[in-house]
Design a protein around this motif. Sequence first.
Motif, short mmCIF file in Angstrom:
data_model
loop_
_atom_site.label_atom_id
_atom_site.label_comp_id
_atom_site.label_asym_id
_atom_site.label_seq_id
_atom_site.Cartn_x
_atom_site.Cartn_y
_atom_site.Cartn_z
N LEU A 78 0.85 -1.19 0.00
CA LEU A 78 0.00 0.00 0.00
C LEU A 78 0.88 1.24 0.00
O LEU A 78 1.94 1.23 0.62
N THR A 79 0.42 2.29 -0.63
CA THR A 79 1.10 3.59 -0.50
C THR A 79 0.13 4.58 0.12
O THR A 79 -0.99 4.75 -0.37
N ILE A 80 0.55 5.16 1.24
CA ILE A 80 -0.30 6.09 1.97
C ILE A 80 0.28 7.50 1.80
O ILE A 80 1.44 7.73 2.12
N ALA A 81 -0.53 8.42 1.31
CA ALA A 81 -0.10 9.81 1.18
C ALA A 81 -0.45 10.54 2.47
O ALA A 81 -1.62 10.74 2.77
N THR A 82 0.56 10.92 3.27
CA THR A 82 0.28 11.63 4.51
C THR A 82 0.20 13.13 4.23
O THR A 82 0.74 13.61 3.21
N ARG A 83 -0.48 13.85 5.11
CA ARG A 83 -0.61 15.31 4.93
C ARG A 83 0.32 16.04 5.91
O ARG A 83 0.02 17.14 6.36
N GLY A 84 1.43 15.40 6.26
CA GLY A 84 2.35 15.96 7.23
C GLY A 84 2.08 15.38 8.60
O GLY A 84 1.26 14.46 8.74
N ARG A 85 2.77 15.88 9.60
CA ARG A 85 2.75 15.32 10.96
C ARG A 85 1.33 15.03 11.47
O ARG A 85 0.46 15.90 11.36
N GLY A 86 1.18 13.84 12.03
CA GLY A 86 -0.11 13.46 12.60
C GLY A 86 -0.51 12.06 12.18
O GLY A 86 0.22 11.38 11.45
N LEU A 87 -1.68 11.64 12.67
CA LEU A 87 -2.16 10.27 12.44
C LEU A 87 -3.06 10.20 11.21
O LEU A 87 -3.95 11.04 11.04
N HIS A 88 -2.81 9.19 10.39
CA HIS A 88 -3.56 9.02 9.14
C HIS A 88 -4.13 7.60 9.12
O HIS A 88 -3.40 6.65 8.91
N GLU A 89 -5.43 7.48 9.35
CA GLU A 89 -6.02 6.14 9.42
C GLU A 89 -6.12 5.50 8.03
O GLU A 89 -6.46 6.16 7.06
N PHE A 90 -5.82 4.20 7.97
CA PHE A 90 -5.98 3.49 6.68
C PHE A 90 -6.58 2.10 6.87
O PHE A 90 -6.36 1.21 6.05
N THR A 91 -7.37 1.94 7.94
CA THR A 91 -8.03 0.66 8.20
C THR A 91 -8.81 0.19 6.97
O THR A 91 -8.77 -1.00 6.61
N ARG A 92 -9.54 1.12 6.34
CA ARG A 92 -10.36 0.78 5.18
C ARG A 92 -9.54 0.20 4.02
O ARG A 92 -10.00 -0.71 3.33
N ASP A 93 -8.34 0.75 3.79
CA ASP A 93 -7.50 0.23 2.71
C ASP A 93 -7.09 -1.22 2.98
O ASP A 93 -7.02 -2.04 2.06
N VAL A 94 -6.82 -1.51 4.24
CA VAL A 94 -6.46 -2.89 4.61
C VAL A 94 -7.67 -3.80 4.42
O VAL A 94 -7.57 -4.88 3.82
N GLU A 95 -8.83 -3.36 4.87
CA GLU A 95 -10.06 -4.16 4.74
C GLU A 95 -10.41 -4.41 3.27
O GLU A 95 -10.91 -5.47 2.91
N ARG A 96 -10.15 -3.41 2.45
CA ARG A 96 -10.43 -3.56 1.02
C ARG A 96 -9.60 -4.70 0.42
O ARG A 96 -10.08 -5.46 -0.41
N TRP A 97 -8.35 -4.82 0.85
CA TRP A 97 -7.48 -5.90 0.36
C TRP A 97 -8.00 -7.26 0.82
O TRP A 97 -8.04 -8.22 0.06
N ILE A 98 -8.42 -7.32 2.10
CA ILE A 98 -8.96 -8.56 2.67
C ILE A 98 -10.23 -8.97 1.92
O ILE A 98 -10.37 -10.12 1.49
#
Lengths: 140, 140, 140
Positions: free
Chosen positions: A9-29
């Motif tokens: 997966l490639t996650i584009a962060t918007r700078g410092r802070g938390l970026h949730e990507f649970t949905r991207d993982v679930e989509r793969w599953i």
Amino acid sequence: MLRQFFQELTIATRGRGLHEFTRDVERWIDGNQFKHGLLTLHLRHTSASLLIQENADPDVQRDLEAFFRRLVPDGDPLFRHTTEGEDDMPAHVRTALTTVNVSLPIRDGRLALGAWQGIYVWEHRTRPHMRRVAMHFVGE
Amino acid sequence: MLRQFFQELTIATRGRGLHEFTRDVERWIDGNQFKHGLLTLHLRHTSASLLIQENADPDVQRDLEAFFRRLVPDGDPLFRHTTEGEDDMPAHVRTALTTVNVSLPIRDGRLALGAWQGIYVWEHRTRPHMRRVAMHFVGE
Amino acid sequence: MLRQFFQELTIATRGRGLHEFTRDVERWIDGNQFKHGLLTLHLRHTSASLLIQENADPDVQRDLEAFFRRLVPDGDPLFRHTTEGEDDMPAHVRTALTTVNVSLPIRDGRLALGAWQGIYVWEHRTRPHMRRVAMHFVGE
């Protein structure tokens, strides 16, 4: 019969802070119809982390960030490694204080996350980055 | 057909600080011609850690060590457990703040490490120690 | 022929502090006669941790708790998320500073723990809680 699968997966962060990507993982599953097994995530960077944390109240994410910013101050004169700026070495320290690995059982097609748990990339650099997460599944 | 393999590494540390052993892990992978799978490392100690961190600029390792030494000072009067000296309890705290587990996908015979990631034993005791790492591979 | 198994443990904590449950894990391994494989534990909460630490001298557990209480003080005015009290946000921070995942090889029916390592739930809330640990085994 157990099988294994890989994805990145490639996650584009918007700078410092938390970026949730649970949905991207679930989509793969869901896309591969994984039913029972073990999921492993590995973040391929040394200035960002993987984190499992609360995804209900956004103040939790804000407070986590505020605590770490105070604990590991940018521009600390203790640090020699300042090649990429004042947030460079603090990002490495914050990564060491957290983790880059997550292992989660999957049962009946669902991640064994708790009711309030989400999966995050924690960006420790002030600027946005592209962050790569290697994913592995073994199971059926 | 998935199979599994076990091995134990012993790493001789030279006292407090980061000791990279990525090559030792790769040697095991190459020697057994592991192609695709999941590698798990577990450090069998409570006063040292496993860490994935930058292996380019040695100042990063020096700064990580400097930060942790300031965060968890030796001889802190807060601590009661001082049986083995002033660095004893700080070593346990540093281990709790980091981790003793690493999980890494292997694809086409290569660890899913990022370009700048190395695998380290972080020795938290001031004296050199022999540290044992249990390795497990499941895959093909 | 590799197979996998799942189970969920519920640990009743007595409030803030370390609660060892190595025996509960071993009971599951023995009951199913797991011989060789990989065990993964995942704690399904965001205000408690999984920890592998010393299980010999109780002062180690007391000192770990004392250090974390000082590092992440209850009622810190930095925090906005105070819905459930002064220990609420500190519990999330303590969880972020540690981990909710543990991966351990099992060989000849025994966990690859070191001589002094035990597996703990670290309760970060002051009140007792029921904590759920998802367990996964893959092996033979």
